[in-house]
Structures are given as C-alpha cells and as structure tokens.
Design a protein around this motif. Structure first.
Motif, PDB file in Angstrom:
ATOM      1  N   ASP A  93     105.134  56.178  -1.083  1.00  0.00           N
ATOM      2  CA  ASP A  93     104.593  54.802  -0.827  1.00  0.00           C
ATOM      3  C   ASP A  93     103.675  54.471  -1.940  1.00  0.00           C
ATOM      4  O   ASP A  93     102.929  55.413  -2.429  1.00  0.00           O
ATOM      5  CB  ASP A  93     103.647  54.949   0.511  1.00  0.00           C
ATOM      6  CG  ASP A  93     104.691  55.106   1.630  1.00  0.00           C
ATOM      7  OD1 ASP A  93     105.951  54.647   1.661  1.00  0.00           O
ATOM      8  OD2 ASP A  93     104.208  55.378   2.809  1.00  0.00           O
ATOM      9  N   PRO A  94     103.757  53.289  -2.465  1.00  0.00           N
ATOM     10  CA  PRO A  94     102.595  52.878  -3.358  1.00  0.00           C
ATOM     11  C   PRO A  94     101.257  53.040  -3.084  1.00  0.00           C
ATOM     12  O   PRO A  94     100.977  52.722  -2.000  1.00  0.00           O
ATOM     13  CB  PRO A  94     103.079  51.432  -3.626  1.00  0.00           C
ATOM     14  CG  PRO A  94     103.968  50.869  -2.379  1.00  0.00           C
ATOM     15  CD  PRO A  94     104.598  52.222  -1.753  1.00  0.00           C
ATOM     16  N   ARG A  95     100.667  53.487  -3.897  1.00  0.00           N
ATOM     17  CA  ARG A  95      99.177  53.884  -3.836  1.00  0.00           C
ATOM     18  C   ARG A  95      98.174  53.637  -4.903  1.00  0.00           C
ATOM     19  O   ARG A  95      98.666  53.219  -6.146  1.00  0.00           O
ATOM     20  CB  ARG A  95      98.975  55.309  -3.591  1.00  0.00           C
ATOM     21  CG  ARG A  95      99.705  55.871  -2.137  1.00  0.00           C
ATOM     22  CD  ARG A  95      99.286  57.460  -1.972  1.00  0.00           C
ATOM     23  NE  ARG A  95      99.828  57.737  -0.994  1.00  0.00           N
ATOM     24  CZ  ARG A  95      99.495  57.700   0.342  1.00  0.00           C
ATOM     25  NH1 ARG A  95      97.980  57.078   0.688  1.00  0.00           N
ATOM     26  NH2 ARG A  95      99.878  58.079   1.293  1.00  0.00           N
ATOM     27  N   GLY A  96      97.010  53.245  -4.885  1.00  0.00           N
ATOM     28  CA  GLY A  96      96.173  52.807  -5.853  1.00  0.00           C
ATOM     29  C   GLY A  96      95.390  51.498  -5.935  1.00  0.00           C
ATOM     30  O   GLY A  96      95.636  50.837  -4.786  1.00  0.00           O
ATOM     31  N   LEU A  97      94.603  51.264  -6.881  1.00  0.00           N
ATOM     32  CA  LEU A  97      93.790  49.922  -6.841  1.00  0.00           C
ATOM     33  C   LEU A  97      94.724  48.994  -7.723  1.00  0.00           C
ATOM     34  O   LEU A  97      95.340  49.315  -8.623  1.00  0.00           O
ATOM     35  CB  LEU A  97      92.506  50.251  -7.457  1.00  0.00           C
ATOM     36  CG  LEU A  97      91.670  48.994  -7.822  1.00  0.00           C
ATOM     37  CD1 LEU A  97      91.115  48.362  -6.641  1.00  0.00           C
ATOM     38  CD2 LEU A  97      90.469  49.317  -8.590  1.00  0.00           C
ATOM     39  N   ILE A  98      94.465  47.701  -7.322  1.00  0.00           N
ATOM     40  CA  ILE A  98      95.336  46.742  -8.043  1.00  0.00           C
ATOM     41  C   ILE A  98      94.127  45.663  -8.354  1.00  0.00           C
ATOM     42  O   ILE A  98      93.340  45.191  -7.343  1.00  0.00           O
ATOM     43  CB  ILE A  98      96.539  45.971  -7.208  1.00  0.00           C
ATOM     44  CG1 ILE A  98      97.559  47.112  -6.899  1.00  0.00           C
ATOM     45  CG2 ILE A  98      97.047  45.056  -7.953  1.00  0.00           C
ATOM     46  CD1 ILE A  98      98.767  46.472  -5.933  1.00  0.00           C
ATOM     47  N   ARG A  99      94.062  45.583  -9.703  1.00  0.00           N
ATOM     48  CA  ARG A  99      92.962  44.245  -9.959  1.00  0.00           C
ATOM     49  C   ARG A  99      93.756  42.936 -10.391  1.00  0.00           C
ATOM     50  O   ARG A  99      94.518  43.047 -11.093  1.00  0.00           O
ATOM     51  CB  ARG A  99      92.243  44.703 -11.153  1.00  0.00           C
ATOM     52  CG  ARG A  99      91.485  45.969 -11.056  1.00  0.00           C
ATOM     53  CD  ARG A  99      90.609  46.299 -12.206  1.00  0.00           C
ATOM     54  NE  ARG A  99      89.403  47.327 -11.936  1.00  0.00           N
ATOM     55  CZ  ARG A  99      90.028  48.798 -12.091  1.00  0.00           C
ATOM     56  NH1 ARG A  99      91.189  49.083 -12.640  1.00  0.00           N
ATOM     57  NH2 ARG A  99      89.028  49.566 -12.131  1.00  0.00           N
ATOM     58  N   ILE A 130      89.318  39.111  -8.801  1.00  0.00           N
ATOM     59  CA  ILE A 130      88.345  38.524  -9.815  1.00  0.00           C
ATOM     60  C   ILE A 130      88.481  37.060  -9.957  1.00  0.00           C
ATOM     61  O   ILE A 130      89.664  36.740 -10.301  1.00  0.00           O
ATOM     62  CB  ILE A 130      88.074  39.148 -11.028  1.00  0.00           C
ATOM     63  CG1 ILE A 130      87.797  40.665 -11.095  1.00  0.00           C
ATOM     64  CG2 ILE A 130      87.155  38.571 -12.038  1.00  0.00           C
ATOM     65  CD1 ILE A 130      89.219  41.575 -10.890  1.00  0.00           C
ATOM     66  N   GLN A 131      87.786  36.269  -9.423  1.00  0.00           N
ATOM     67  CA  GLN A 131      88.111  34.808  -9.515  1.00  0.00           C
ATOM     68  C   GLN A 131      87.283  33.898 -10.587  1.00  0.00           C
ATOM     69  O   GLN A 131      86.133  34.155 -11.078  1.00  0.00           O
ATOM     70  CB  GLN A 131      87.683  33.902  -8.489  1.00  0.00           C
ATOM     71  CG  GLN A 131      88.421  34.619  -6.981  1.00  0.00           C
ATOM     72  CD  GLN A 131      87.986  33.715  -5.995  1.00  0.00           C
ATOM     73  OE1 GLN A 131      88.973  33.543  -4.919  1.00  0.00           O
ATOM     74  NE2 GLN A 131      86.919  32.884  -5.800  1.00  0.00           N
ATOM     75  N   THR A 132      88.309  33.590 -11.518  1.00  0.00           N
ATOM     76  CA  THR A 132      87.829  32.607 -12.676  1.00  0.00           C
ATOM     77  C   THR A 132      89.077  31.693 -13.165  1.00  0.00           C
ATOM     78  O   THR A 132      89.982  32.191 -12.967  1.00  0.00           O
ATOM     79  CB  THR A 132      87.227  33.608 -14.003  1.00  0.00           C
ATOM     80  OG1 THR A 132      87.052  32.725 -15.078  1.00  0.00           O
ATOM     81  CG2 THR A 132      88.529  34.563 -14.377  1.00  0.00           C
ATOM     82  N   ASP A 133      88.810  30.474 -13.600  1.00  0.00           N
ATOM     83  CA  ASP A 133      89.742  29.629 -13.974  1.00  0.00           C
ATOM     84  C   ASP A 133      90.053  30.067 -15.398  1.00  0.00           C
ATOM     85  O   ASP A 133      90.873  29.238 -16.031  1.00  0.00           O
ATOM     86  CB  ASP A 133      89.304  28.183 -13.937  1.00  0.00           C
ATOM     87  CG  ASP A 133      89.785  27.584 -12.370  1.00  0.00           C
ATOM     88  OD1 ASP A 133      89.625  28.725 -11.377  1.00  0.00           O
ATOM     89  OD2 ASP A 133      89.832  26.400 -12.042  1.00  0.00           O
TER      90      ASP A 133
END
Length: 301
Positions: A93-99, A130-133
């Motif tokens: 199964d896929p694991r880890g952090l996604i940014r 992370i939110q930015t335009d």
C-alpha cells in the motif's frame, strides 16, 4: 575504498537528509548518528566523486551546482528503491508524506471536499497542503505536486490535466445597487476592478465590444495575493472581480454574487493541471496514487 565496498544508497540517504534538514546536526538527530560521523561521510562522498557538494558556513549549508544535481537524482533513486521494496513486500500500500502546493481557491473549493475520503482510503499516506497563488519551484519548496491554473509552459515538469473552468466577472448585489451594473467595456472604467497583488500571465479582462475584443486593464484600488481573498472582497461589496466559475458557483446560487457582462465576455476558459517532477514510471506509489485520485475526483468545471 573499492567500489563494491561503498554503500552508495546509504550515502545518498545521509546526503538527502543533510540537505532536507538543513545541516549536519539536524540530519544526525534524524538518523541517530553523530554530527562528526555525518560530516566525515559527506566529505568521503565528495572525495570519491571528486566534487564539492556543499559549501559550509557558520550559519547554514549551501548546495553547489553539483550538489543540487546530485541531490535531485538521489531523491529519485531512493524513491525508486523504496518503491521497489514496497512492491516486492506484502505491504504494497502507498505510504509516506505528500506535499501539495495549491492556490487557496482550489484548496478551499476542491481539495477540502475530497481529501478526507482519500485519507480514509489510504491510511498510510499523510498530506501537507501549502496554499499560495504564486508559481513556485517544486524542488526548492520540496513540493511533490503543484496545482496550477493557466496554460502550461514548456518545461521539464510533467502534468495531469484537471479540466477547465470558465472565467466570469462577478459583483455583489449591494455593490451593483450602489454603483450600477456595467453594460459595456467602457462602463468598467467607472468601477473598482479587483486584481491580484502580483504579476500574472493575463493582466486584462477581455470583453467583446462591437464585435471586437477589448482588453480592460485591471486597475482597481484593492488587490490581494490570492483569488479566494478577491472572492470575499467581492462578496463584501468592494468591487468587481474576475474569478474561476467553480470558485463562485455556490455564491451565485445563493445570491451572494451575480455575474455581469455575460453577453460581452469572451468565454475564456482557464485550464488546471497537477504538476510534478519526473517521468510517470519513476514516481513513488504515493505520488502516482494522488495524481490518479486528483484526475478522477479533483477536476474543475
């Protein structure tokens, strides 16, 4: 040291940690090693490669061009090794952090509605949004995926299209009651046109006037760093705003906003893409899984 005795993947892992943690001490804490052992390993790696990879100062560590190239390739190689091991194990199964780097509008109106189900489906994955335009450098910001609006320029980045959305000009009923409803491009000159506080690829509102397209400059007295802020300003009666239809659909339905110049707009559509680094065949399972999920559930209209 002869080549077979070199643990190259181990060296890569240490070097990647040094870069991502910002120094030897932080990497040592993460890897449960001593800072001197980390420093010696990096020095040994530089000696074997015949290139300086980092410039050390008293306050921070800076990558050389060779170090940046080695870091980027090491990240991809370690991801491939990790993926190969997971694929061969019983825990595939896929694991880890996604940014994920995204605009505030897409984060608010799309991601907020679909990521809960994604997390339930893939309990081994964590997500940082992370939110930015602003358009960011994925490598510099350590982002795995960026959601971008507008045409894709030619680059080394790969992309999955997430649909297209129409751009509309909107205002609150209260604003239009005070200032009147514009009927032509010329009328827009008398209205406060809300804009972005940074340079965008498209700086005008294209409006049809006598069978010709007139580009009306965005020259209002209020600007913001993201489209979601402009949406709230428009709802509050500050002026007119040109926004993606999917971000204001609920406001239009509820009467908080109304569209103007419907018959004069050029029906310009703005494409959305999920952008990432690397070829599809070399993506970690977590990234490939998210891209597939966005292509199915994160489309704009």
């Amino acid at each position: 040291m002869s080549r077979p005795e070199v643990n190259r993947s181990g060296e890569m892992e240490v070097f990647v940690q040094v870069v991502e943690r910002g120094g030897f001490s932080a990497a040592a804490r993460q890897l449960r090693m001593t800072p001197s052992a980390i420093s010696k390993l990096v020095a040994r790696l530089e000696g074997r490669l015949g290139s300086r990879l980092v410039n050390r100062t008293t306050r921070k560590l800076l990558l050389t061009p060779e170090g940046q190239t080695f870091y980027e390739r090491a990240v991809r190689i370690l991801a491939d090794i990790d993926e190969a091991e997971r694929s061969a194990s019983s825990h595939a199964d896929p694991r880890g952090l996604i940014r994920i780097n995204t605009s505030a509008a897409y984060g608010t109106h799309v991601l907020s509605k679909i990521l809960g189900r994604f997390l339930e489906t893939y309990p081994g994955i964590s997500i940082e949004v992370i939110q930015t335009d602003l358009i960011v450098d994925l490598l510099a910001e350590k982002a795995d995926i960026a959601i971008r609006a507008g045409p894709m320029p030619s680059s080394s980045l790969r992309a999955r299209k997430l649909g297209e959305t129409q751009l509309v000009i909107v205002a609150s009923p209260a604003y239009l009651e005070r200032h009147g409803t514009p009927q032509s491009a010329a009328d827009l000159e008398h209205h406060n046109r809300l804009g972005f506080g940074y340079v965008r690829a498209v700086r005008e509102w294209p409006v049809v006037e006598k069978d010709q397209i007139v580009d009306v400059p965005v020259a209002g007295r209020l600007s913001a760093s993201d489209g979601e802020a402009l949406r709230h300003f428009a709802i509050g009666g500050a002026g007119l705003a040109q926004l993606a239809h999917f971000t204001v659909a609920e406001d239009l339905k509820a009467g908080r906003l109304v569209t103007v110049l419907d018959n004069a707009l050029t029906r310009r559509h703005e494409p959305f893409h999920a952008v990432y680094v690397g070829q599809g065949g070399h993506l970690p399972a977590r990234i490939r899984t998210m891209l597939d999920y966005l292509a199915e559930h994160g489309r704009v209209f």
